[in-house]
Scaffold this motif. Structure first.
Motif, mmCIF file in Angstrom:
data_model
loop_
_atom_site.group_PDB
_atom_site.id
_atom_site.type_symbol
_atom_site.label_atom_id
_atom_site.label_comp_id
_atom_site.label_asym_id
_atom_site.label_seq_id
_atom_site.Cartn_x
_atom_site.Cartn_y
_atom_site.Cartn_z
ATOM 1 N N ARG A 308 0.524 -1.065 0.982
ATOM 2 C CA ARG A 308 1.461 -2.193 1.023
ATOM 3 C C ARG A 308 1.497 -3.053 2.250
ATOM 4 N N LEU A 309 0.734 -4.257 1.870
ATOM 5 C CA LEU A 309 0.630 -5.026 3.170
ATOM 6 C C LEU A 309 1.115 -6.324 2.693
ATOM 7 N N GLY A 310 2.071 -6.787 3.576
ATOM 8 C CA GLY A 310 2.817 -8.158 3.430
ATOM 9 C C GLY A 310 4.082 -8.123 2.535
ATOM 10 N N PRO A 311 4.847 -9.055 2.268
ATOM 11 C CA PRO A 311 6.018 -8.968 1.675
ATOM 12 C C PRO A 311 6.082 -8.899 0.367
ATOM 13 N N VAL A 312 5.225 -7.699 -0.377
ATOM 14 C CA VAL A 312 4.944 -7.555 -1.532
ATOM 15 C C VAL A 312 6.340 -7.404 -2.594
ATOM 16 N N HIS A 313 7.400 -6.437 -1.883
ATOM 17 C CA HIS A 313 8.473 -6.440 -2.833
ATOM 18 C C HIS A 313 9.268 -7.784 -2.735
ATOM 19 N N ALA A 314 9.146 -8.417 -1.860
ATOM 20 C CA ALA A 314 10.060 -9.721 -1.985
ATOM 21 C C ALA A 314 9.515 -10.441 -2.963
ATOM 22 N N ARG A 315 8.170 -10.733 -3.021
ATOM 23 C CA ARG A 315 7.595 -11.578 -3.790
ATOM 24 C C ARG A 315 7.750 -11.223 -5.224
ATOM 25 N N LEU A 316 7.863 -9.895 -5.648
ATOM 26 C CA LEU A 316 7.986 -9.339 -6.656
ATOM 27 C C LEU A 316 9.305 -9.582 -7.171
ATOM 28 N N ARG A 317 10.158 -9.243 -6.444
ATOM 29 C CA ARG A 317 11.816 -9.585 -6.712
ATOM 30 C C ARG A 317 12.015 -10.983 -6.958
ATOM 31 N N VAL A 318 11.621 -12.003 -6.362
ATOM 32 C CA VAL A 318 11.681 -13.333 -6.600
ATOM 33 C C VAL A 318 11.080 -13.906 -8.085
ATOM 34 N N ARG A 319 9.770 -13.230 -8.206
ATOM 35 C CA ARG A 319 9.305 -13.306 -9.626
ATOM 36 C C ARG A 319 10.033 -13.125 -10.574
ATOM 37 N N GLY A 320 10.504 -11.878 -10.345
ATOM 38 C CA GLY A 320 11.524 -11.012 -11.638
ATOM 39 C C GLY A 320 12.996 -11.827 -11.802
ATOM 40 N N ILE A 321 13.495 -12.178 -10.619
ATOM 41 C CA ILE A 321 14.555 -12.902 -10.981
ATOM 42 C C ILE A 321 14.460 -14.278 -11.642
ATOM 43 N N SER A 322 13.329 -15.093 -11.296
ATOM 44 C CA SER A 322 13.181 -16.417 -11.837
ATOM 45 C C SER A 322 12.711 -16.381 -13.270
ATOM 46 N N ARG A 323 12.041 -15.417 -13.514
ATOM 47 C CA ARG A 323 11.488 -15.441 -14.966
ATOM 48 C C ARG A 323 12.479 -14.554 -15.888
ATOM 49 N N ALA A 324 13.258 -13.686 -15.215
ATOM 50 C CA ALA A 324 14.438 -12.896 -16.313
ATOM 51 C C ALA A 324 15.474 -14.119 -16.329
ATOM 52 N N GLU A 325 15.970 -15.078 -15.588
ATOM 53 C CA GLU A 325 16.803 -15.999 -16.045
ATOM 54 C C GLU A 325 16.318 -16.784 -16.952
#
Length: 504
Positions: A308-325
């Motif tokens: 797990r290299l880089g801010p992968v969890h943060a990128r996935l959370r941002v993707r999920g929040i924006s798309r879920a809304e």
């Protein structure tokens, strides 16, 4: 702003209205605190034909007590309801009106019953002084406001479980009351009793016909329509799995229209099916995103830290929040649309005047078995074609088409289970195994597309795309494994004895 409370309660006939029964000696109750007497004035609203009462919903505007305001009660299970409260206003709050929309449609809600209650309250406390349950002795006077001018009066006991308390408390109270000669009431609610005793409740649903193909198909169709109506407010409340269940009901109904074209006139059902496809698509944006996000998160969590290299969890959370809304806005816009309301009207009209064809009068077992086997043959053709193709995009697409056919065959089996029993159950289980395999493969295809997008976004932001590439490779390997499982699952599902049992 409305708030929600889970209401778990039991009701009893009051045999003596002069005093609260003795409450000492209840197991687990250390003290009983007198909370005094309050006067409650509640006006209950419904459509003129009592649609809410028919579905066990309660809408009231109440003054007096500690929770004055508008209350909407939605059934969850016997003795359990969700009470949604809104401030005390002169007119029905829009937030509650939206939750009623799928049931009332174009009708207005009007006052139907008024209840004046004298409530004598006791709090049942544990040894730490924590509230376990509220015990109330209610003396009620009911007045019919619409549909007759009758009046009624009675007394009843209500025991409501406190938040986070164990339901065993209610069992202990009930045991204590029964020893004192107090027994549960037959009426599920004050409103139901008031309607029954002041002019009558909602018209009972007609007894369903049995034995014919039309009766069996209409029972299944009604079940799916009822689910669509019931899950509408659940989706609006953003309850867990509500979008999925409502979407499944739309798909089952649309599938039934296709499977039973010899029972229901397609000139009527095809246009409705097109609208169901639209609704499922609008709901699907939210559901598909939810499934994809959960799958991506699980795959990411399963990786060792070194991968797990880089801010992968943060990128996935941002993707999920924006798309879920965005997905939720899409779903709510669909439910609020005139198009959805028109669909509900057409579904109600279909049940009121079913477009039955000649085959509807035939015996149910023969018609339902033949329809299920026809859908199964359709699935067989798609499976056979997919397995002849080389791995790649064309095969992925063919497997996706086979998945759709498997779902339709499975739904046909489910619809036939009340009529055909164990053979249909076994048929459905085998087809579901095939569908699950195909579904997981398709989810993998969609997940790989999302992983590629995440890798591109990470690279453009100057982040490492390594982790997304690793996950892409794992998804590809998982998809190949599922494809290797398919022939064996299909062989089990297409065994001659499965078909033979269903057709006999």
């Amino acid at each position: 702003m409305e708030d929600t409370k889970r209401e778990i309660e039991r009701k009893y006939e009051a045999t003596d209205t002069s005093a609260v029964p003795d409450l000492t000696g209840i197991r687990g109750v250390a003290a009983v605190r007198d909370e005094g007497v309050m006067a409650l004035d509640a006006v209950y609203y419904d459509t003129p034909d009592l649609r809410l009462a028919a579905d066990s919903l309660t809408l009231r505007r109440r003054t007096g007590g500690s929770d004055a305001g508008w209350h909407l009660k939605l059934p969850v299970a016997p003795g359990i309801r969700d009470e949604i409260r809104a401030p005390l206003t002169e007119t029905l709050p829009p937030s509650l009106a939206r939750l009623l929309r799928s049931r009332v449609r174009h009708e207005d809600v009007v006052p139907v019953v008024r209840l004046h209650s004298r409530r004598d309250v006791r709090h049942l406390l544990d040894e730490n002084g924590t509230l376990l349950a509220e015990f109330s002795l209610d003396t009620v006077r009911a007045e019919r406001l619409a549909g007759g001018g009758g009046q009624a009066a009675w007394s009843e006991i209500e025991v409501e479980l406190a938040d986070d308390a164990d339901e065993a408390v209610l069992d202990a109270v009930e045991k204590h009351l029964k020893k004192a000669g107090v027994h549960p009431t037959d009426s599920p609610s004050k409103l139901a009793r008031a309607l029954a005793e002041t002019g009558g409740g909602p018209a009972p649903a007609p007894a369903p016909a049995t034995g014919t193909a039309g009766a069996a198909v209409l029972a299944y169709v009604r079940e799916q329509i009822d689910a669509i109506v019931a899950y509408d407010p659940a989706v609006r409340r953003d309850l867990p799995d509500a979008v999925h269940k409502m979407r499944v009901a739309t798909r089952r109904l649309r599938s039934a229209f296709k499977t039973y074209r010899k029972v229901l006139d397609r000139n009527v059902t095809d246009p409705i099916g097109d609208e169901l496809k639209w609704l499922a698509g609008e709901l699907g944006v939210a559901r598909d995103e939810e499934v994809l996000q959960e799958r991506l998160a699980a795959r990411l969590d399963a990786l060792p830290d070194t991968l797990r290299l880089g801010p992968v969890h943060a990128r996935l959370r941002v993707r999920g929040i924006s798309r879920a809304e965005e997905a939720r806005r899409t779903a709510l816009a669909a439910l609020d649309s005139d198009r959805h309301l028109a669909l509900l009207d057409r579904l109600a009209a279909l049940l009121a005047d079913p477009p039955l064809r000649k085959a509807a009068a035939h015996d149910a077992p023969e018609v339902l078995a033949r329809a299920a086997l026809k859908d199964f043959d359709r699935l067989a053709r798609r499976i056979d074609r997919a397995l002849t193709l080389d791995p790649g995009p064309d095969r992925d697409l063919a497997l996706h088409e086979a998945r759709k056919a498997a779902k339709r065959a499975r739904y046909a089996g489910e619809a036939a289970r009340p009529t055909l029993g164990k053979p249909a159950k076994r048929f459905t289980r085998r087809v579901k195994d095939v569908q699950s395999c195909l579904g997981d493969h398709q989810d993998g295809v969609v997940t790989r597309e999302a992983l590629r997008d995440l890798a591109v976004q990470a690279h453009a932001a100057g982040e490492s795309a390594f982790t997304w590439g690793v996950l892409y490779g794992r998804e590809a390997a998982a998809g190949e494994a599922r494809q290797r499982e398919l022939p064996e699952l299909w062989e089990r599902a297409s065994a001659p004895e499965i078909r033979a049992a269903l057709s006999h």
